[in-house]
Motif scaffolding. Structure first.
Motif, PDB file in Angstrom:
ATOM      1  N   VAL A  80       0.852  -1.189   0.000  1.00  0.00           N
ATOM      2  CA  VAL A  80       0.000   0.000   0.000  1.00  0.00           C
ATOM      3  C   VAL A  80       0.886   1.236   0.000  1.00  0.00           C
ATOM      4  O   VAL A  80       1.472   1.599   1.020  1.00  0.00           O
ATOM      5  N   ASP A  81       0.998   1.890  -1.163  1.00  0.00           N
ATOM      6  CA  ASP A  81       1.794   3.114  -1.262  1.00  0.00           C
ATOM      7  C   ASP A  81       0.905   4.315  -0.951  1.00  0.00           C
ATOM      8  O   ASP A  81      -0.249   4.175  -0.539  1.00  0.00           O
ATOM      9  N   ALA A  82       1.455   5.513  -1.131  1.00  0.00           N
ATOM     10  CA  ALA A  82       0.716   6.733  -0.786  1.00  0.00           C
ATOM     11  C   ALA A  82      -0.572   6.860  -1.591  1.00  0.00           C
ATOM     12  O   ALA A  82      -1.616   7.269  -1.057  1.00  0.00           O
ATOM     13  N   HIS A  83      -0.531   6.511  -2.878  1.00  0.00           N
ATOM     14  CA  HIS A  83      -1.717   6.656  -3.730  1.00  0.00           C
ATOM     15  C   HIS A  83      -2.823   5.678  -3.315  1.00  0.00           C
ATOM     16  O   HIS A  83      -3.998   6.062  -3.217  1.00  0.00           O
ATOM     17  N   LEU A  84      -2.452   4.431  -3.069  1.00  0.00           N
ATOM     18  CA  LEU A  84      -3.446   3.428  -2.694  1.00  0.00           C
ATOM     19  C   LEU A  84      -3.999   3.715  -1.299  1.00  0.00           C
ATOM     20  O   LEU A  84      -5.211   3.579  -1.055  1.00  0.00           O
ATOM     21  N   SER A  85      -3.138   4.126  -0.398  1.00  0.00           N
ATOM     22  CA  SER A  85      -3.583   4.486   0.947  1.00  0.00           C
ATOM     23  C   SER A  85      -4.561   5.663   0.905  1.00  0.00           C
ATOM     24  O   SER A  85      -5.597   5.659   1.576  1.00  0.00           O
ATOM     25  N   THR A  86      -4.243   6.653   0.086  1.00  0.00           N
ATOM     26  CA  THR A  86      -5.125   7.824  -0.047  1.00  0.00           C
ATOM     27  C   THR A  86      -6.472   7.433  -0.624  1.00  0.00           C
ATOM     28  O   THR A  86      -7.521   7.941  -0.184  1.00  0.00           O
ATOM     29  N   ALA A  87      -6.479   6.517  -1.590  1.00  0.00           N
ATOM     30  CA  ALA A  87      -7.743   6.052  -2.180  1.00  0.00           C
ATOM     31  C   ALA A  87      -8.596   5.342  -1.136  1.00  0.00           C
ATOM     32  O   ALA A  87      -9.825   5.498  -1.111  1.00  0.00           O
ATOM     33  N   LEU A  88      -7.960   4.562  -0.263  1.00  0.00           N
ATOM     34  CA  LEU A  88      -8.705   3.883   0.803  1.00  0.00           C
ATOM     35  C   LEU A  88      -9.296   4.887   1.788  1.00  0.00           C
ATOM     36  O   LEU A  88     -10.452   4.778   2.194  1.00  0.00           O
ATOM     37  N   VAL A  89      -8.491   5.870   2.170  1.00  0.00           N
ATOM     38  CA  VAL A  89      -8.964   6.911   3.092  1.00  0.00           C
ATOM     39  C   VAL A  89     -10.149   7.656   2.491  1.00  0.00           C
ATOM     40  O   VAL A  89     -11.178   7.870   3.150  1.00  0.00           O
ATOM     41  N   ASP A  90     -10.019   8.030   1.232  1.00  0.00           N
ATOM     42  CA  ASP A  90     -11.078   8.782   0.554  1.00  0.00           C
ATOM     43  C   ASP A  90     -12.357   7.952   0.437  1.00  0.00           C
ATOM     44  O   ASP A  90     -13.463   8.453   0.653  1.00  0.00           O
ATOM     45  N   MET A  91     -12.194   6.664   0.126  1.00  0.00           N
ATOM     46  CA  MET A  91     -13.361   5.789  -0.037  1.00  0.00           C
ATOM     47  C   MET A  91     -14.122   5.641   1.275  1.00  0.00           C
ATOM     48  O   MET A  91     -15.348   5.820   1.333  1.00  0.00           O
ATOM     49  N   TYR A  92     -13.412   5.322   2.356  1.00  0.00           N
ATOM     50  CA  TYR A  92     -14.084   5.123   3.636  1.00  0.00           C
ATOM     51  C   TYR A  92     -14.710   6.416   4.150  1.00  0.00           C
ATOM     52  O   TYR A  92     -15.815   6.402   4.720  1.00  0.00           O
ATOM     53  N   ALA A  93     -14.023   7.543   3.953  1.00  0.00           N
ATOM     54  CA  ALA A  93     -14.579   8.827   4.409  1.00  0.00           C
ATOM     55  C   ALA A  93     -15.866   9.161   3.666  1.00  0.00           C
ATOM     56  O   ALA A  93     -16.865   9.567   4.274  1.00  0.00           O
ATOM     57  N   LYS A  94     -15.877   8.977   2.342  1.00  0.00           N
ATOM     58  CA  LYS A  94     -17.063   9.308   1.554  1.00  0.00           C
ATOM     59  C   LYS A  94     -18.197   8.305   1.747  1.00  0.00           C
ATOM     60  O   LYS A  94     -19.353   8.613   1.438  1.00  0.00           O
ATOM     61  N   CYS A  95     -17.851   7.117   2.246  1.00  0.00           N
ATOM     62  CA  CYS A  95     -18.890   6.112   2.528  1.00  0.00           C
ATOM     63  C   CYS A  95     -19.340   6.161   3.982  1.00  0.00           C
ATOM     64  O   CYS A  95     -20.039   5.259   4.451  1.00  0.00           O
ATOM     65  N   GLY A  96     -18.927   7.205   4.727  1.00  0.00           N
ATOM     66  CA  GLY A  96     -19.418   7.404   6.087  1.00  0.00           C
ATOM     67  C   GLY A  96     -18.584   6.768   7.175  1.00  0.00           C
ATOM     68  O   GLY A  96     -18.927   6.880   8.357  1.00  0.00           O
ATOM     69  N   LYS A  97     -17.495   6.096   6.843  1.00  0.00           N
ATOM     70  CA  LYS A  97     -16.647   5.440   7.834  1.00  0.00           C
ATOM     71  C   LYS A  97     -15.392   6.283   8.084  1.00  0.00           C
ATOM     72  O   LYS A  97     -14.263   5.862   7.838  1.00  0.00           O
ATOM     73  N   VAL A  98     -15.612   7.494   8.611  1.00  0.00           N
ATOM     74  CA  VAL A  98     -14.497   8.419   8.755  1.00  0.00           C
ATOM     75  C   VAL A  98     -13.504   7.960   9.810  1.00  0.00           C
ATOM     76  O   VAL A  98     -12.290   8.201   9.686  1.00  0.00           O
ATOM     77  N   ASP A  99     -13.962   7.266  10.853  1.00  0.00           N
ATOM     78  CA  ASP A  99     -13.040   6.766  11.883  1.00  0.00           C
ATOM     79  C   ASP A  99     -12.117   5.692  11.312  1.00  0.00           C
ATOM     80  O   ASP A  99     -10.923   5.648  11.635  1.00  0.00           O
ATOM     81  N   LEU A 100     -12.669   4.831  10.481  1.00  0.00           N
ATOM     82  CA  LEU A 100     -11.849   3.815   9.826  1.00  0.00           C
ATOM     83  C   LEU A 100     -10.863   4.473   8.862  1.00  0.00           C
ATOM     84  O   LEU A 100      -9.701   4.052   8.754  1.00  0.00           O
ATOM     85  N   ALA A 101     -11.317   5.512   8.166  1.00  0.00           N
ATOM     86  CA  ALA A 101     -10.425   6.258   7.268  1.00  0.00           C
ATOM     87  C   ALA A 101      -9.268   6.861   8.059  1.00  0.00           C
ATOM     88  O   ALA A 101      -8.108   6.814   7.622  1.00  0.00           O
ATOM     89  N   TYR A 102      -9.583   7.418   9.223  1.00  0.00           N
ATOM     90  CA  TYR A 102      -8.561   8.024  10.074  1.00  0.00           C
ATOM     91  C   TYR A 102      -7.546   6.981  10.535  1.00  0.00           C
ATOM     92  O   TYR A 102      -6.339   7.229  10.590  1.00  0.00           O
ATOM     93  N   SER A 103      -8.035   5.779  10.865  1.00  0.00           N
ATOM     94  CA  SER A 103      -7.160   4.697  11.305  1.00  0.00           C
ATOM     95  C   SER A 103      -6.181   4.285  10.199  1.00  0.00           C
ATOM     96  O   SER A 103      -4.986   4.085  10.443  1.00  0.00           O
ATOM     97  N   ILE A 104      -6.689   4.165   8.970  1.00  0.00           N
ATOM     98  CA  ILE A 104      -5.831   3.805   7.834  1.00  0.00           C
ATOM     99  C   ILE A 104      -4.808   4.904   7.578  1.00  0.00           C
ATOM    100  O   ILE A 104      -3.628   4.634   7.317  1.00  0.00           O
ATOM    101  N   PHE A 105      -5.249   6.146   7.693  1.00  0.00           N
ATOM    102  CA  PHE A 105      -4.339   7.275   7.494  1.00  0.00           C
ATOM    103  C   PHE A 105      -3.216   7.258   8.530  1.00  0.00           C
ATOM    104  O   PHE A 105      -2.042   7.443   8.189  1.00  0.00           O
ATOM    105  N   LYS A 106      -3.561   7.032   9.774  1.00  0.00           N
ATOM    106  CA  LYS A 106      -2.554   7.024  10.839  1.00  0.00           C
ATOM    107  C   LYS A 106      -1.543   5.898  10.649  1.00  0.00           C
ATOM    108  O   LYS A 106      -0.351   6.047  10.947  1.00  0.00           O
ATOM    109  N   ASP A 107      -2.009   4.752  10.169  1.00  0.00           N
ATOM    110  CA  ASP A 107      -1.130   3.592   9.991  1.00  0.00           C
ATOM    111  C   ASP A 107      -0.256   3.691   8.746  1.00  0.00           C
ATOM    112  O   ASP A 107       0.714   2.931   8.607  1.00  0.00           O
ATOM    113  N   SER A 108      -0.591   4.593   7.849  1.00  0.00           N
ATOM    114  CA  SER A 108       0.170   4.725   6.603  1.00  0.00           C
ATOM    115  C   SER A 108       1.546   5.319   6.883  1.00  0.00           C
ATOM    116  O   SER A 108       1.672   6.365   7.528  1.00  0.00           O
ATOM    117  N   LYS A 109       2.581   4.645   6.404  1.00  0.00           N
ATOM    118  CA  LYS A 109       3.950   5.132   6.604  1.00  0.00           C
ATOM    119  C   LYS A 109       4.391   6.082   5.492  1.00  0.00           C
ATOM    120  O   LYS A 109       5.345   6.831   5.650  1.00  0.00           O
TER     121      LYS A 109
END
Length: 543
Positions: free
Chosen positions: A291-320
């Motif tokens: 999971v690079d920066a682009h794929l991680s960002t796509a996951l964050v964007d998807m979960y945020a727009k689908c209403g799972k902002v806490d999960l998006a935040y978790s993925i963002f925090k774990d992204s190196k």
């Protein structure tokens, strides 16, 4: 089955191994060219080759030109080309022209490339097909007129499929799809690159029907072909079609790369298809895809727009691997869910981590402040934008400030910002103010802003609707009728409302007044039953 010609008979008295002349090996210094990693090492080796008098054949020159190009030093590569032209002991061959033209293409050396073209024309017998193809590629990459590429192709003795593909790519890049299709039809041989290039042309220009027809007729498809088609659907907002094509891709057992996965996550985000987005996420984990920066960002964007902002935040925090666009996606997700305090905190964390914000960063933060009513914080952040040299103050930033003030009921302050903007306010700025006027019931300012918008954008149905709703809320039906008549006269049609719902991984789209859904009859019957339950006949009769 007898052979058409006999095999050669071995010599009865072969030359002893000890008397045979061993093949001449390249000098060790020349072999080192493939191993060098830095420009300094390359320069030292170049000096050694000169001192050892090893620059005597095109092979050595070609290797050096290629090495300098790979090291990011096009000037030294071109200087070597001049040396070989002026040298008595060596002359450029077909590969020399190929390498040096690639240097010109990568470095946008248009004048030098044309000079090389002139030299090739003077000595065509020594130029191979690869070199002519490189010349065509040079003209296409540098955005030259396609007629130059066409002239090169017409002058070639033995053009191959790569030659035809170069010209096809040139037509597609300039958007001349008619010429591209004509060339595609007359090509003597077509490969998967030919088909995919034509597919890119249609998809990038929004001609999805043509693209799909071409895609369905492809004799062979690869990962790129599928990705281009899916990306075309997503770009056009046809998320349902993109996800359906992805299912076809799975059935065909085509390998899925990061680019395709990123595009699919965008489709899930745009359509609110959480189940399918989670499936893509599981696919990434199951196949251990990095999971690079682009794929991680796509996951964050998807979960945020689908209403799972806490999960998006978790993925963002774990992204190196966080780039500025990664931070922007998370800030945008927080803004969408009116979590302004967290957005401001994240913005400060971003600055302290050394990430330089860009224009989109400030739009996201200001939007978060606007949706959360953080007027003072938003204005403070807005006033810091000019501190960053890489950030240009734009209309979008002023839209955010106007929305920030207007949502808080500071309508006069918002109007003052609109009038004092350093650039002319467009419809988006005025519309932000009009929506707030409607929210606070300020009819006088609404009429003023509405007149401005109707004059500025006479064909935008949204401006009529907002103003009409405001008049209706004040029982000013004559004004409502006047706006409706104006819409008819100007042939402005109201865009039908649209709703999306995901059921068992399938996204269903409903438009106002549309009966095309396969279960439309059942759904209408169910709605009628719900109305009867909510409003018994006795109550309806009393109304």
């Amino acid at each position: 089955m007898p052979l058409s010609s006999p095999l050669p008979i071995p010599a009865t008295n072969p030359t002893p191994l000890s008397q045979r002349t061993p093949p001449k090996r390249p000098h060790y210094a020349i072999s080192l060219l493939k191993l060098i990693k830095t420009h300094k090492e390359l320069s030292q080796l170049h000096s050694h080759l000169i001192k050892a008098n090893l620059l005597t054949n095109p092979f050595t020159y070609n290797s050096l030109i290629k090495s300098y190009s790979r090291a990011g030093d096009p000037n030294s590569a071109l200087s070597l080309f001049l040396d070989i032209i002026n040298a008595d002991s060596a002359a450029p061959d077909g590969f020399t022209y190929t390498f040096v033209l690639n240097v010109c293409a990568k470095s946008s050396y248009t004048v030098e490339g044309k000079q090389i073209h002139a030299r090739m024309v003077k000595d065509p017998k020594r130029i191979n097909t690869y070199s002519w193809n490189s010349l065509m590629g040079f003209y296409v990459k540098n955005g030259e007129d396609v007629w130059r590429v066409r002239r090169v192709l017409d002058g070639m003795r033995d053009p191959d499929v790569v030659s035809w593909n170069c010209l096809l790519d040139g037509y597609v890049k300039v958007g001349n799809l008619e010429a591209a299709q004509q060339l595609f039809d007359e090509m003597p041989v077509r490969d998967i690159v030919s088909w995919t290039t034509m597919l890119v042309g249609y998809a990038d220009n929004g001609l999805l029907r043509n693209a799909r027809h071409l895609f369905d007729g492809m004799p062979e498809r690869n990962m790129v072909s599928w990705s281009v088609m899916i990306k075309g659907f997503v770009k056009a907002g046809m998320y349902k079609e993109a996800l359906a094509l992805f299912k076809e891709m799975q059935v065909s057992n085509v390998k899925i790369d990061k680019i395709t996965l990123t595009t699919l996550l965008s489709a899930c985000a745009g359509s609110g298809a959480l189940d399918q987005g989670q499936w893509v996420h599981a696919y990434i984990d199951r196949h251990k895809i990095e999971v690079d920066a682009h794929l991680s960002t796509a996951l964050v964007d998807m979960y945020a727009k689908c209403g799972k902002v806490d999960l998006a935040y978790s993925i963002f925090k774990d992204s190196k691997d966080k780039e500025v666009f990664s931070w922007n996606a998370m800030l945008g997700g927080l803004a969408m869910h009116s979590r302004g305090d967290e957005a401001i905190e994240l913005f400060r964390e971003m600055l302290s981590s050394g990430i330089e914000p860009n224009e989109i960063t400030f739009i996201c933060v200001l939007s978060a402040c606007s949706h959360s009513g953080l007027v003072e914080d938003g204005l403070k952040i807005f006033n810091t934008i000019d501190r960053y040299r890489n950030v240009r103050l734009s209309k979008e930033h002023y839209v955010c400030v106007v929305d920030l003030l207007a949502r808080a009921g500071l309508l006069q302050d918002a109007l003052k910002v609109v009038k004092e903007m350093p650039m002319k306010a467009d419809g988006n700025v005025w519309r932000a103010l009009l929506s707030a006027c409607h929210l606070y019931g300020n009819v006088e300012m609404s009429e003023y802003v509405g007149r401005v918008l109707l004059e500025m954008e006479p064909t935008d149905d949204g401006n009529y609707i907002v103003l009409s709703n405001l008049y209706a809320s004040r029982n000013r039906w004559d004004e409502v009728g006047r706006l409706r008549k104006m819409m008819v006269e100007r042939r402005v049609r109201k865009t039908p409302g649209c709703s999306l719902i995901e059921v068992e991984g399938v996204v269903h789209t409903f438009l106002a007044g549309d009966c095309s859904h396969s279960q439309s009859g059942v759904l209408r019957s169910l709605v009628d039953e719900l109305i009867k339950q909510c409003y018994p006949l006795t109550e309806i009769g009393h109304e």
